[in-house]
Design a protein around this motif. Structure first.
Motif: not given
Length: 194
Positions: A69-77, A86-94, A131-138
């Motif tokens: 339900g989330y990830g990297w959005w395409a960004v347009e003007v 692009f801009a967005g959110l991703d899980e930190v890689e293993d 919307a995602l209620e994340l406690p922290e973003v890195l």
């Protein structure tokens, strides 16, 4: 490649005064590939990507949206409808020395210096905390990527100097030393940090 048209399943389209962050479309593939082939855009990321690698990255982005339900959005003007990155959110890689969700952005060189990265990142951060209620973003970047670090500071992030690290997925060289920035959700649901 045949991407599906955008749909609201599991995610919101984000809008700012000047930008729309949305699901990927077939028409994004060519300018995305051009960005990924630009050595200046890739300066802090590694070798330029082939068209096949670039297209495959978009397929992964779309699969991530469908899965979580989330990830990297395409960004347009908004004024022109032109794709700029692009801009967005991703899980930190293993394999990284920390876990969590990271924010990121990448823009075409022609869009640098206009404040788009900061504007898009603020929208992504608000979505992550709201919307995602994340406690922290890195946020992670190479130690030499001063432009991205400036955006991180502008959106309220602070460098965690004790967590700076050598990226285990990168060979020895100038791209291996990385810095870590953090921001915690502020008081009240969906608020930006204070």
């Amino acid at each position: 490649m045949g991407l599906r048209p955008p749909r609201p399943v599991g995610m919101a389209e984000l809008r700012t005064d000047r930008l729309t962050l949305r699901r990927w479309r077939d028409r994004d593939l060519e300018p995305w590939a051009a960005m990924n082939a630009d050595p200046e855009v890739r300066e802090h990321l590694g070798d330029p990507l082939t068209r096949e690698q670039s297209d495959a990255s978009v397929a992964r982005f779309e699969a991530d949206f469908d899965r979580r339900g989330y990830g990297w959005w395409a960004v347009e003007v908004r004024d022109t409808g032109g794709f700029v990155g692009f801009a967005g959110l991703d899980e930190v890689e293993d394999g990284m020395p920390f876990t969590g969700v990271e924010i990121g952005w990448r823009l075409a060189r022609s869009s640098w210096g206009r404040g788009y990265a900061t504007e898009a990142a603020l929208a992504v951060l608000a979505h992550g905390f709201g919307a995602l209620e994340l406690p922290e973003v890195l946020a992670v970047t190479t130690a030499t990527n001063l432009r991205s670090q400036a955006v991180m500071r502008r959106i309220g992030m602070s460098r965690d100097t004790e967590a700076d690290f050598d990226d285990p997925t990168v060979p020895e060289g100038p791209l291996r030393p990385n810095v870590l920035y953090r921001v915690a959700r502020g008081p009240g649901s969906g608020s930006l940090p204070v």
